[in-house]
Design an enzyme around this catalytic site. Sequence first.
Site, mmCIF file in Angstrom:
data_model
loop_
_atom_site.group_PDB
_atom_site.id
_atom_site.type_symbol
_atom_site.label_atom_id
_atom_site.label_comp_id
_atom_site.label_asym_id
_atom_site.label_seq_id
_atom_site.Cartn_x
_atom_site.Cartn_y
_atom_site.Cartn_z
ATOM 1 N N MET A 49 10.020 -23.210 -48.417
ATOM 2 C CA MET A 49 10.187 -22.756 -47.025
ATOM 3 C C MET A 49 11.277 -21.694 -46.946
ATOM 4 O O MET A 49 12.312 -21.835 -47.600
ATOM 5 C CB MET A 49 10.602 -23.940 -46.147
ATOM 6 C CG MET A 49 9.664 -25.122 -46.240
ATOM 7 S SD MET A 49 10.248 -26.453 -45.188
ATOM 8 C CE MET A 49 9.024 -27.708 -45.548
ATOM 9 N N ASP A 103 -2.132 -32.421 -45.784
ATOM 10 C CA ASP A 103 -0.676 -32.457 -45.950
ATOM 11 C C ASP A 103 0.033 -32.726 -44.622
ATOM 12 O O ASP A 103 -0.055 -31.921 -43.690
ATOM 13 C CB ASP A 103 -0.229 -31.101 -46.523
ATOM 14 C CG ASP A 103 1.246 -31.035 -46.833
ATOM 15 O OD1 ASP A 103 1.940 -32.064 -46.765
ATOM 16 O OD2 ASP A 103 1.716 -29.917 -47.154
ATOM 17 N N GLY A 104 0.747 -33.852 -44.584
ATOM 18 C CA GLY A 104 1.594 -34.146 -43.437
ATOM 19 C C GLY A 104 1.293 -35.491 -42.800
ATOM 20 O O GLY A 104 0.197 -35.711 -42.274
ATOM 21 N N GLY A 105 2.231 -36.400 -42.911
ATOM 22 C CA GLY A 105 2.102 -37.687 -42.239
ATOM 23 C C GLY A 105 1.050 -38.615 -42.823
ATOM 24 O O GLY A 105 0.621 -39.560 -42.146
ATOM 25 N N MET A 142 -3.196 -28.543 -42.937
ATOM 26 C CA MET A 142 -1.928 -29.124 -42.479
ATOM 27 C C MET A 142 -2.212 -30.114 -41.354
ATOM 28 O O MET A 142 -2.836 -29.764 -40.350
ATOM 29 C CB MET A 142 -0.979 -28.035 -41.957
ATOM 30 C CG MET A 142 -0.344 -27.148 -43.004
ATOM 31 S SD MET A 142 0.566 -28.005 -44.307
ATOM 32 C CE MET A 142 1.782 -28.929 -43.385
ATOM 33 N N GLY A 201 4.726 -37.352 -48.963
ATOM 34 C CA GLY A 201 6.166 -37.228 -49.203
ATOM 35 C C GLY A 201 6.842 -38.564 -48.984
ATOM 36 O O GLY A 201 7.113 -39.323 -49.920
ATOM 37 N N HIS A 213 3.343 -25.037 -52.584
ATOM 38 C CA HIS A 213 2.905 -24.765 -51.211
ATOM 39 C C HIS A 213 3.884 -23.776 -50.589
ATOM 40 O O HIS A 213 4.998 -24.148 -50.217
ATOM 41 C CB HIS A 213 2.873 -26.107 -50.444
ATOM 42 C CG HIS A 213 2.501 -25.977 -49.005
ATOM 43 N ND1 HIS A 213 2.675 -27.004 -48.105
ATOM 44 C CD2 HIS A 213 1.939 -24.950 -48.309
ATOM 45 C CE1 HIS A 213 2.252 -26.615 -46.909
ATOM 46 N NE2 HIS A 213 1.815 -25.379 -46.996
ATOM 47 N N ASP A 240 7.182 -27.901 -51.805
ATOM 48 C CA ASP A 240 7.206 -27.226 -50.509
ATOM 49 C C ASP A 240 8.282 -26.148 -50.478
ATOM 50 O O ASP A 240 9.477 -26.452 -50.474
ATOM 51 C CB ASP A 240 7.485 -28.249 -49.404
ATOM 52 C CG ASP A 240 6.285 -29.130 -49.138
ATOM 53 O OD1 ASP A 240 5.195 -28.582 -48.894
ATOM 54 O OD2 ASP A 240 6.433 -30.369 -49.187
ATOM 55 N N GLY A 298 7.001 -27.413 -41.915
ATOM 56 C CA GLY A 298 8.447 -27.204 -41.772
ATOM 57 C C GLY A 298 9.278 -28.424 -42.126
ATOM 58 O O GLY A 298 10.389 -28.285 -42.627
ATOM 59 N N PHE A 299 8.723 -29.589 -41.884
ATOM 60 C CA PHE A 299 9.525 -30.801 -42.115
ATOM 61 C C PHE A 299 8.662 -31.940 -42.638
ATOM 62 O O PHE A 299 7.507 -32.082 -42.229
ATOM 63 C CB PHE A 299 10.209 -31.245 -40.814
ATOM 64 C CG PHE A 299 11.118 -30.187 -40.255
ATOM 65 C CD1 PHE A 299 12.439 -30.094 -40.677
ATOM 66 C CD2 PHE A 299 10.638 -29.256 -39.345
ATOM 67 C CE1 PHE A 299 13.265 -29.085 -40.192
ATOM 68 C CE2 PHE A 299 11.458 -28.250 -38.848
ATOM 69 C CZ PHE A 299 12.776 -28.161 -39.271
ATOM 70 N N GLY A 300 9.268 -32.755 -43.490
ATOM 71 C CA GLY A 300 8.615 -33.973 -43.934
ATOM 72 C C GLY A 300 8.833 -35.064 -42.889
ATOM 73 O O GLY A 300 9.594 -34.876 -41.930
ATOM 74 N N GLY A 301 8.155 -36.180 -43.067
ATOM 75 C CA GLY A 301 8.399 -37.342 -42.216
ATOM 76 C C GLY A 301 7.866 -37.254 -40.803
ATOM 77 O O GLY A 301 8.283 -38.014 -39.934
ATOM 78 N N HIS A 327 3.698 -31.851 -55.487
ATOM 79 C CA HIS A 327 3.608 -30.886 -54.393
ATOM 80 C C HIS A 327 5.007 -30.329 -54.115
ATOM 81 O O HIS A 327 5.944 -31.082 -53.843
ATOM 82 C CB HIS A 327 3.043 -31.599 -53.164
ATOM 83 C CG HIS A 327 2.754 -30.712 -52.011
ATOM 84 N ND1 HIS A 327 1.614 -29.937 -51.915
ATOM 85 C CD2 HIS A 327 3.459 -30.484 -50.874
ATOM 86 C CE1 HIS A 327 1.628 -29.272 -50.764
ATOM 87 N NE2 HIS A 327 2.743 -29.579 -50.117
ATOM 88 N N SER A 381 5.086 -35.208 -52.465
ATOM 89 C CA SER A 381 5.856 -34.022 -52.093
ATOM 90 C C SER A 381 7.332 -34.240 -52.390
ATOM 91 O O SER A 381 7.971 -35.148 -51.834
ATOM 92 C CB SER A 381 5.690 -33.724 -50.606
ATOM 93 O OG SER A 381 6.685 -32.792 -50.213
ATOM 94 N N MET A 429 5.356 -21.809 -47.839
ATOM 95 C CA MET A 429 5.473 -21.644 -46.382
ATOM 96 C C MET A 429 6.490 -20.531 -46.165
ATOM 97 O O MET A 429 7.606 -20.742 -45.678
ATOM 98 C CB MET A 429 5.929 -22.968 -45.735
ATOM 99 C CG MET A 429 4.813 -23.985 -45.671
ATOM 100 S SD MET A 429 5.437 -25.648 -45.392
ATOM 101 C CE MET A 429 5.879 -26.078 -47.066
HETATM 102 C C1 DX5 Z 1 5.582 -30.046 -44.378
HETATM 103 C C2 DX5 Z 1 5.268 -30.104 -45.844
HETATM 104 C C3 DX5 Z 1 4.729 -31.411 -46.305
HETATM 105 C C4 DX5 Z 1 5.683 -32.574 -46.164
HETATM 106 C C5 DX5 Z 1 4.931 -33.869 -46.297
HETATM 107 O O1 DX5 Z 1 5.868 -28.751 -44.015
HETATM 108 O O2 DX5 Z 1 4.318 -29.123 -46.176
HETATM 109 O O3 DX5 Z 1 4.285 -31.302 -47.642
HETATM 110 O O4 DX5 Z 1 6.685 -32.520 -47.121
HETATM 111 O O5 DX5 Z 1 5.813 -34.918 -46.054
HETATM 112 P P1 DX5 Z 1 5.345 -36.284 -45.379
HETATM 113 O O6 DX5 Z 1 4.298 -36.870 -46.297
HETATM 114 O O7 DX5 Z 1 6.583 -37.090 -45.319
HETATM 115 O O8 DX5 Z 1 4.768 -35.943 -44.039
HETATM 116 ZN ZN ZN Z 2 3.382 -29.185 -48.167
#
Ligand code: DX5
Ligand code: ZN
Length: 217
Positions: free
Chosen positions: A36, A174-176, A136, A196, A65, A34, A141-144, A32, A7, A67
């Site tokens: 938003m 997707d996510g974490g 999801m 990501g 993706h 993202d 909304g946020f990475g990490g 990927h 991502s 959002m």
């Molecule tokens: C969150 C995004 C994810 C995010 C993944 O809203 O859709 O794609 O960037 O990031 P990591 O892998 O760091 O959780």
């Molecule tokens: Zn995503």
Amino acid sequence: MIKIAPSLLAADFTKLGSEVESLNTTQANMLHLDIMDGIFVPNISFGYDIVKQIRPISSLIFDVHLMISNASKYIDKFADAGANSITVHYEAVDDVEAIINYIHSKGLRAAVSVKPATPIESIAQYLPLMDMLLIMSVEPGFGGQKYIASSTEKIQCARRIISEKGLKTSIQVDGGVNASNVAEVYKAGADIAVAGTAVFGKADRNAAVNDLMERTL
Ligand code: DX5
Ligand code: ZN
């Protein structure tokens, strides 16, 4: 083996070009992206002009993706910008079937995403229409963020329904997702993991992608 979709959200945007290019020589399956809007999710990322600018320097499939709350209005823009696949959120669209058909009419792959609180059953009827289901595993909304443990059961549930119906719909998570849980995600039935932080957070992108894939061997 699982496929990896790094991502871009976790990249260093002060050197966007080289960050995108750093994946060209890896085993990453898709990039990927993202998107938003600050309405569907409480964050604003980047738009189709950025996607268009990076298109010529990447050899990967562009996995957009969305959002955003008004997805149908922007399908043409992302198609023109070079998307190969577009994911919309079940929670953000009025007519799931119509938007899948519209994405297909642009010659792109269509995917539908569900937030952590949305049960798989709510999208089951659309599985035959979509190329990919995005589950999801964090609040969008946020990475990490940290992987929500109950996502594993949702992946298993989706895999069961897809198998029972004899479908080819792939499952993306997707996510974490990181080195410590990618095997669990794969065993539960995921085909593709978005990563990501687990890729862009590492200096050696090749090693980061290989490590995630090899943990599912
Ligand atoms: C969150 C995004 C994810 C995010 C993944 O809203 O859709 O794609 O960037 O990031 P990591 O892998 O760091 O959780
Ligand atoms: Zn995503």
